[in-house]
Design a protein around this motif. Structure first.
Motif, short mmCIF file in Angstrom:
data_model
loop_
_atom_site.label_atom_id
_atom_site.label_comp_id
_atom_site.label_asym_id
_atom_site.label_seq_id
_atom_site.Cartn_x
_atom_site.Cartn_y
_atom_site.Cartn_z
N VAL A 42 0.87 -1.17 0.00
CA VAL A 42 0.00 0.00 0.00
C VAL A 42 0.90 1.21 0.00
N GLN A 53 -2.29 0.45 -4.38
CA GLN A 53 -2.26 -0.82 -3.66
C GLN A 53 -2.13 -1.95 -4.67
N ARG A 66 -10.09 0.19 -3.17
CA ARG A 66 -10.17 0.86 -1.87
C ARG A 66 -11.36 1.80 -1.90
N CYS A 71 -11.38 1.20 3.40
CA CYS A 71 -11.48 -0.25 3.46
C CYS A 71 -11.19 -0.85 2.08
N PHE A 72 -10.86 -2.13 2.05
CA PHE A 72 -10.52 -2.81 0.81
C PHE A 72 -11.51 -3.91 0.48
#
Length: 111
Positions: A42, A53, A66, A71-72
């Motif tokens: 990241v 990322q 993202r 959050c991913f």
């Protein structure tokens, strides 16, 4: 200085402060999880020459997004966001259940 190879490219990124005073550099991981090698990075701050990322499972890229909350999610599971890139990689390995991650449209998988 840290170096990490992702998708055949070696990244060397010093942990430093940007002109705005924010920390910049790369946070990364490289581990074996459930007999699969997961790698990720990241970009933190203003290292604009690097992708924001990236995740590899057994050397194959996993499409990762993202959201606005930081959050991913991934192409394997885009319904339940998680807080870290390592967590999204581990979740993908769990959901793959031994299937091979195939490169192509959004890193889909097959048995």
């Amino acid at each position: 200085m840290t170096a990490l190879g992702v998708a055949g490219v070696a990244f060397a990124a010093p942990a430093a402060m940007s002109a705005s005073g924010q920390a910049s550099g790369v946070e990364h991981f490289d581990e074996i999880y459930r007999a699969r090698r997961i790698q990720g990075l990241v970009v933190v701050g203003h290292e604009r020459h690097l992708p924001p990322q990236s995740v590899l499972i057994d050397g194959r890229p996993l499409h990762v997004m993202r959201d606005g909350n930081g959050c991913f999610t991934s192409a394997v599971d885009h319904y339940r966001p998680v807080r870290s890139l390592k967590e999204v990689a581990r979740k993908a390995v769990d959901l793959l259940q031994g299937a091979e991650l195939r490169t192509g449209h959004h890193g889909m998988w097959s048995r």
